[in-house]
Design an enzyme around this catalytic site. Structure first.
Site, PDB file in Angstrom:
ATOM      1  N   ASP A  76       0.820  -1.212   0.000  1.00  0.00           N
ATOM      2  CA  ASP A  76       0.000   0.000   0.000  1.00  0.00           C
ATOM      3  C   ASP A  76       0.853   1.261   0.000  1.00  0.00           C
ATOM      4  O   ASP A  76       2.021   1.244   0.404  1.00  0.00           O
ATOM      5  CB  ASP A  76      -0.889   0.037   1.247  1.00  0.00           C
ATOM      6  CG  ASP A  76      -2.124  -0.833   1.132  1.00  0.00           C
ATOM      7  OD1 ASP A  76      -2.181  -1.652   0.194  1.00  0.00           O
ATOM      8  OD2 ASP A  76      -3.010  -0.725   1.989  1.00  0.00           O
ATOM      9  N   HIS A 222       3.835  -2.290   3.066  1.00  0.00           N
ATOM     10  CA  HIS A 222       3.897  -0.939   2.502  1.00  0.00           C
ATOM     11  C   HIS A 222       5.240  -0.744   1.791  1.00  0.00           C
ATOM     12  O   HIS A 222       6.292  -0.961   2.409  1.00  0.00           O
ATOM     13  CB  HIS A 222       3.725   0.119   3.590  1.00  0.00           C
ATOM     14  CG  HIS A 222       2.369   0.108   4.220  1.00  0.00           C
ATOM     15  ND1 HIS A 222       2.010  -0.813   5.187  1.00  0.00           N
ATOM     16  CD2 HIS A 222       1.270   0.887   4.001  1.00  0.00           C
ATOM     17  CE1 HIS A 222       0.756  -0.590   5.552  1.00  0.00           C
ATOM     18  NE2 HIS A 222       0.291   0.432   4.854  1.00  0.00           N
TER      19      HIS A 222
END
Length: 259
Positions: A76, A222
């Site tokens: 993400d 991430h």
């Protein structure tokens, strides 16, 4: 199972019953009692908003219903000029395909990274344009416009329109549910949350993820974090040592990635 619809029915039904009792004159119903149904169910609404796996406001795909030892990596908040290239280098070296839920404003100035993500066989998902702290307070039309803005950047860079959508912070609410349905997205969550954005120790982070492995898991990482890029080779090796295969998320979930 309690969800937004059944919760609303319970609240409205309870208030209607209390109102009927009050108007009938048979019972003395205090005004404060009308707040009781809302207060009793409020924790369920809060938990439903904060837990993407609850399906409280909208059904979200968080894992594959399979028995095979297959898992998928998802990243993400990128693309990140600082770390996305390193993540892509590792994935290419290890021959792993992943999903990247990108923020539109981070694509600007990093279009080459988005194009590389696509060119190297990874899937691109929508993670809104702004990822604004107050995104969850937007109206459904504003949410939809924000999501479409990210789509436009992706279409211009790759020719593809994302179908997969992951809510910022994993928070859902009725407005977001309406925006997702109106724009025909497939909402996707995760079943293993690494918490790499707050992790300090590499070994602790690595073990936390490996201990939670299960067939069909979607792992949330991430590509904006140094610690994530640092442990990624070990993570991939550890997953494989446990007998798991790594598959691209949309393929594992058997869902269309693009419109």
């Amino acid at each position: 199972m309690l969800n937004n619809r059944t919760g609303n029915i319970i609240i409205i039904g309870s208030i209607a019953m209390l109102l009927a009792l009050m108007l009938s004159g048979l019972y003395a119903v205090p005004w404060w009692s009308f707040a009781v149904p809302v207060l009793l169910l409020l924790p369920f609404y809060v938990r439903g908003a904060m837990n993407i796996r609850s399906d409280f406001f909208i059904k979200t795909i968080c894992a594959a219903d399979i028995r095979e030892k297959i898992v998928a990596l998802s990243f993400d908040d990128g693309p990140s000029e600082q770390y996305t290239s390193r993540v892509l280098d590792i994935l290419k070296e290890q021959q792993v395909k992943a999903a990247f839920f990108c923020i539109g404003k981070n694509i600007e100035g990093n279009v080459h990274l988005l194009q590389r993500i696509h060119a190297e066989g990874h899937v691109i998902g929508n993670h809104t344009y702004s990822h604004h702290f107050w995104f969850d307070m937007y109206g459904s039309k504003s949410m939809g416009a924000d999501m479409e803005r990210m789509d436009t950047l992706t279409i211009n860079a790759t020719g593809l329109q994302p179908r997969l959508f992951r809510p910022p912070y994993g928070v859902t609410n009725p407005n977001l549910a309406r925006a997702i349905k109106a724009n025909n997205y497939l909402p996707v969550g995760w079943s293993i949350r690494s918490m790499d954005t707050v992790a300090k120790d590499e070994n602790t982070l690595l073990q936390k993820i490996l201990d939670q492995l299960h067939p069909g898991a979607v792992i949330l990482l991430h590509d904006t974090m140094k610690i994530t890029s640092d442990i990624l080779p070990q993570l991939i090796a550890g997953i494989r040592e446990k007998g798991y295969q790594l598959e691209r998320m949309d393929k594992m979930l058997n869902v269309p990635a693009y419109v």
